[in-house]
Structure formats: structure tokens, C-alpha cells
Design an enzyme around this catalytic site. Structure first.
Site, mmCIF file in Angstrom:
data_model
loop_
_atom_site.group_PDB
_atom_site.id
_atom_site.type_symbol
_atom_site.label_atom_id
_atom_site.label_comp_id
_atom_site.label_asym_id
_atom_site.label_seq_id
_atom_site.Cartn_x
_atom_site.Cartn_y
_atom_site.Cartn_z
ATOM 1 N N THR A 1 0.819 -1.088 -0.195
ATOM 2 C CA THR A 1 -0.121 0.006 0.119
ATOM 3 C C THR A 1 0.817 1.339 0.065
ATOM 4 O OG1 THR A 1 -0.090 0.118 2.429
ATOM 5 C CG2 THR A 1 -1.697 -1.160 1.287
ATOM 6 N N HIS A 2 0.649 2.215 -0.694
ATOM 7 C CA HIS A 2 1.452 3.379 -0.801
ATOM 8 C C HIS A 2 2.717 3.027 -1.250
ATOM 9 C CE1 HIS A 2 -1.728 5.342 1.778
ATOM 10 N NE2 HIS A 2 -1.571 4.353 2.413
ATOM 11 N N SER B 1 17.861 -2.643 -24.818
ATOM 12 C CA SER B 1 18.218 -1.075 -24.839
ATOM 13 C C SER B 1 19.145 -1.152 -26.147
ATOM 14 C CB SER B 1 18.913 -0.564 -23.750
ATOM 15 O OG SER B 1 19.722 0.577 -24.112
ATOM 16 N N LYS C 1 20.520 -4.317 -20.447
ATOM 17 C CA LYS C 1 18.936 -3.827 -20.070
ATOM 18 C C LYS C 1 18.164 -5.192 -20.496
ATOM 19 C CE LYS C 1 17.556 -1.123 -18.077
ATOM 20 N NZ LYS C 1 16.910 -0.234 -18.610
ATOM 21 N N ASN D 1 14.182 -4.992 -20.650
ATOM 22 C CA ASN D 1 13.108 -4.091 -20.412
ATOM 23 C C ASN D 1 11.574 -4.647 -20.379
ATOM 24 O OD1 ASN D 1 14.730 -2.050 -19.597
ATOM 25 N ND2 ASN D 1 14.838 -1.389 -21.691
ATOM 26 N N GLU E 1 4.632 -2.016 -20.446
ATOM 27 C CA GLU E 1 4.556 -0.575 -20.407
ATOM 28 C C GLU E 1 3.473 -0.181 -21.539
ATOM 29 O OE1 GLU E 1 8.667 0.819 -18.623
ATOM 30 O OE2 GLU E 1 8.705 0.030 -20.828
#
Ligand code: ARG
Length: 479
Positions: free
Chosen positions: A154-155, A276, A282, A284, A289
Site C-alpha cells: 500500500t502506498h 536497450s 537492459k 526491459n 509498459e
């Protein structure tokens, strides 16, 4: 151009105006709908005697030829304002004057309303099928992750330990709700607009019930002036699509966070990890996304349609043609996202060791410990403060909460005994939960079973949605 007379200023339009006003390019997505609707309308015209059996046979053959040529990619439609006129123009090139009988007691206004309803209906069928698969996949994956314990946040702070199964079920629930919402869209679209004409009905002895039953609608629209301006089913569809992509985006955001190098709780297979162009190290999560961002376009379509419709009086207005992006883009946007999500989920693995370490070394069992004191008769607020003091002490000494000794525990609350302090063991925390809807094993079993049952119901509903190719074949047999 067909839809012009001497009264409308002669046959042509400035080509630049035609280019701007034509919906033909977008309408290519509703050619099948238009042909099926025409076939049902023709069946009605023939039955009530407005078109002779001989003319009906000829027109039916013409529509069937267009259907086959469209399916094979051989049909080019052009030169008209929209799909309705382009099809009529093509029919009249092939059949001559008899083609002019098909539009009897019909307007493009009820015609386009029909096409869009048929389109939304078929898309909802495909979307329900994809959502059933997604809910099923997440539930199966949940069943495989019953024993995995990991932090829930949470948060963006580690809050309480849960099982992988519970986390995966949490993401299946919204998709099951989206399926229910698409079923609502189906109900909204399930009224046949055909026969209201331009706005006011017709003097001819049509029977609206005939195309209604032939096209598989359960009711007629009730007021023509409303019918030709009603795009509520399209709004509901655009909203549901946007909401569904919001949920897909939240699943994606979850995996982006879990696979991020800070959490490191999930690994992406090479099949879905992007590299990348500069940084050789990387790995990714681009697919997640893009799924996270996808909802923006669907939300844009919804906002666009709301704005097109706002302020329109009753009746048909050409503004309504601007509904096309919302209606036609929403389905493919969601379907392609659900397809990519299915692949991506097959290529993510929880890092069991890092998940275990994240829970073992933390203080996420603090609430369990406070509840253990509640069992010893302490008011919750006192137990909460006592455990807070223990956590503060462990933090300041850089130790996990699990390292608390009985002596330290009794210093903050003498009610601690061996059984109560057992709740300081972190990895068993999910198994200690007993409430319905929680991460405890009995509840999670029930959640998985419920999701599997709902997935089966969603799939059955999807299969019951009429498919246009089957519908067209059946309509070809109607006399
Ligand atoms: N292309 C139009 C549309 O998509 C069809 C209806 C045209 N009706 C009219 N009265 N101009 O809305």
C-alpha cells in the site's frame, strides 16, 4: 452519386467536399454488417409483398456476390458518401433498376444504427471470449502460485504478506467485472432499429418484427426520432473498452513494478523482455509498459464520442458519423491488448527466493502480532501501539521483526506468550488469515473456484453471440 436529386442541387459534390464528408474509409469495417442487414430487410420486403419473389431472388444473389467478393478482397467500394450508398451503387451497376428497390422503407439513418449495433454485438462476443480466457489464465496461474509468499503494497510500501495466488486473483476480478459490463453492452445494443426510416416511420406496410427476429434482436427500438440519434450502446461500449484497458494497464503496472530492479520479485523471459539500443545490460518490460499506456487511446475515444453527442437535438445529424472512431477502434484496441497480455503472462516468473527474502526480512507481520494480542484480550489500539514500539525498536537496531525475543515482547506488553509471539513468524502470515476475501488458503481456494466458474459462464455467453458469417448464411436461406 446516388443520394442526390435535383432538389439537393444535382448529382455531384465538389470532390473535396465528398472526400471530407465521406465515411467510406471507416465504413469498411461495417461492410459485412451492412450486407447482413440488407439481406434481412430484403426478406421482410419480400414477405410483405413490397418486392416480388423474382426481384428478391435477384437482389439476394447480388448481395451474396458482394459478400463473397468482400470476403476474398475482390470488392472495391468507392465514389460514394458511405458504405450504404456504395453498396447500392455497386448493386445497381450489376443489376440495374431492381437494385433501387432494396432501399424501400429504409433510410441510411436506421441502416447505420443497425450496422453499428451488429458490429458492437459481434465485437462483444469476441471480447467476452478473450476475457473468459484471461480470467481462466489468471485463475490457473493463481492455482500454481498458492505457496508463493510475497509482499503486497500500500502506498508503494511493503504492507502485508500475501500469496501469489491472491495477487493474481486480485487482477482477475476486474476482468470478470468487465465481462459483466460487456454483457450489459450486449443488452443495450440488443434492439433492432430497422424500419424507423429517416425519423418518422413509413406509410408502407412493413413488419419490423421480421428483420428483428431474423437478425437475432430481442426487441425493437421504440421511438424512431430517438432511435436514429441514439448512440448510447456505443457510449457504453466505448466506456467498457476504456475501463477494461484501465484494468489491463493496472496488471501491466503491477508487473512493471514487480520486475523493476528495486523490487526484483518477478523475472521476464527473453521472449518478452526488450533490450536497450545503448545499454547492453537492459531487460526491459516494454510489453507491459505499452499495455499500461494503451488505455489512453480508449479513454480518448470515449471522450470524443461524449463530445460528439453532447448538445445534439433529436433526429439524425451528420455529426453522428463522427462516432466511427469510438465504435470501430475500441474493439481492436482491447482485443490486441488482451492477446498481448496472454502472451506476456506466460513469460513472467516469480523469483521465489527473492520473494521469500523480502517477506522474511520485513515487518509485514506486524498486524498479525497486534491481532494476537487482541486474542489475549487487549483493546486493538493498545495492541497496535505495543507492536508499533516493537517495530520501532527492531528498525532502530536494523533487525527483522521476526528476531524479537519473548523478553522484548513482554516489555511492550506482558500479555505476550509463546502462542501470541508465534505470529512474529513472517512467512506463515498469509496462512494465518481466516476471513472471507482474504489471502488465507480457504478463501483463496474459493476465489480460484469462483473465477473458474465465472470464466466458464463468460465463455458460454460469448458463444451465444450470433456471428455475422453464420447469420448471413442463414439469411440466404430465408424466403
Ligand atoms: N454515413 C452516414 C453515417 O455514418 C450514414 C447516414 C447518413 N444519413 C444522412 N441523412 N445523411 O452516419
Amino acid at each position: 452519386m446516388i443520394a442526390k436529386t435535383a432538389a439537393s442541387g444535382g448529382p455531384g459534390l465538389d470532390p473535396r467536399v465528398l472526400a471530407f464528408t465521406s465515411s467510406l474509409a471507416a465504413d469498411r469495417a461495417i461492410v459485412r454488417e451492412d450486407l447482413a442487414g440488407s439481406l434481412a430487410h430484403l426478406a421482410m420486403l419480400a414477405r410483405v409483398g413490397l418486392v416480388s419473389a423474382e426481384d428478391a431472388r435477384e437482389l439476394r444473389g447480388g448481395l451474396a456476390a458482394l459478400w463473397d467478393e468482400w470476403a476474398s478482397g475482390a470488392l472495391a467500394l468507392s465514389g460514394e458518401e458511405d458504405v450504404h450508398m456504395a453498396i447500392e451503387a455497386e448493386l445497381s451497376r450489376r443489376l440495374g433498376a431492381v437494385a433501387g428497390k432494396l432501399h424501400t422503407a429504409r433510410s441510411r439513418n436506421d441502416q447505420v444504427a443497425l450496422d453499428l449495433r451488429l458490429h458492437v454485438r459481434e465485437r462483444c462476443g469476441a471480447l467476452l471470449d478473450a476475457l473468459a480466457a484471461a480470467v481462466d489464465q489468471l485463475a490457473d496461474r493463481a492455482a500454481a502460485e498458492r505457496d508463493l509468499v510475497l509482499p503486497a503494497y500500500t502506498h508503494r510500501q511493503r504492507a502485508q504478506a500475501v500469496t501469489g495466488a491472491y495477487l493474481l486473483c486480485s487482477h482477475a476480478e476486474p476482468l470478470a467485472r468487465d465481462a459483466a459490463a460487456f454483457i450489459f453492452v450486449l443488452e443495450q445494443a440488443d434492439a433492432c432499429p430497422l424500419g424507423v426510416g429517416a425519423i418518422a416511420g413509413t406509410t408502407l406496410p412493413i413488419d419490423r418484427e421480421i428483420p428483428r427476429t431474423l437478425l437475432g434482436f430481442s426487441r425493437l427500438t421504440e421511438n424512431g426520432l430517438d432511435t436514429v440519434a441514439d448512440r448510447d450502446f456505443a457510449l457504453d461500449f466505448a466506456y467498457t473498452a476504456a475501463r477494461c484497458l484501465l484494468h489491463v494497464g493496472r496488471i501491466a503496472a503491477e508487473f512493471v513494478a514487480l520486475a523493476g530492479s528495486d523490487a526484483g520479485l518477478v523475472q521476464l523471459d527473453g521472449a518478452i523482455a526488450c533490450g536497450s539500443s545503448l545499454m547492453p545490460q537492459k531487460r526491459n518490460p516494454d510489453v507491459f509498459e505499452l499495455l499500461r499506456a494503451r488505455g489512453g487511446r480508449a479513454a480518448g475515444n470515449l471522450a470524443g464520442l461524449l463530445n460528439v453527442l453532447a448538445g445534439l437535438p433529436s433526429g439524425y445529424h451528420r455529426d453522428l458519423q463522427e462516432d466511427r472512431a469510438a465504435v470501430l477502434d475500441s474493439g481492436p484496441l482491447v482485443l490486441s491488448a488482451l492477446a498481448a497480455l496472454a502472451v506476456a503472462l506466460d513469460h513472467v516468473t516469480f523469483d521465489a527466493e527473492r520473494c521469500r527474502a523480502a517477506v522474511a526480512g520485513s515487518d509485514m507481520q506486524a498486524t498479525d502480532l497486534a491481532e494476537a494480542l487482541v486474542r489475549r484480550g487487549r483493546p486493538f489500539r493498545e495492541a497496535y501501539r505495543a507492536v508499533g514500539a516493537l517495530v520501532a525498536r527492531c528498525r532502530s537496531e536494523g533487525r527483522p521483526l521476526a528476531s524479537v525475543t519473548m523478553e522484548e515482547a513482554r516489555q511492550v506488553d506482558p500479555a505476550f506468550d509463546t502462542e501470541a509471539l508465534a505470529a512474529a513468524e513472517p512467512l506463515g502470515s498469509p496462512a494465518r488469515k481466516v476471513s472471507a476475501g482474504g489471502t488465507g488458503p480457504a478463501s483463496v481456494e474459493q476465489q480460484i473456484a469462483s473465477l473458474k466458474a465465472r470464466a466458464a459462464r463468460i465463455r458460454a455467453r460469448a458463444r451465444a453471440v450470433p456471428r455475422l458469417d453464420e447469420l448471413f448464411a442463414r439469411l440466404m436461406e430465408v424466403r
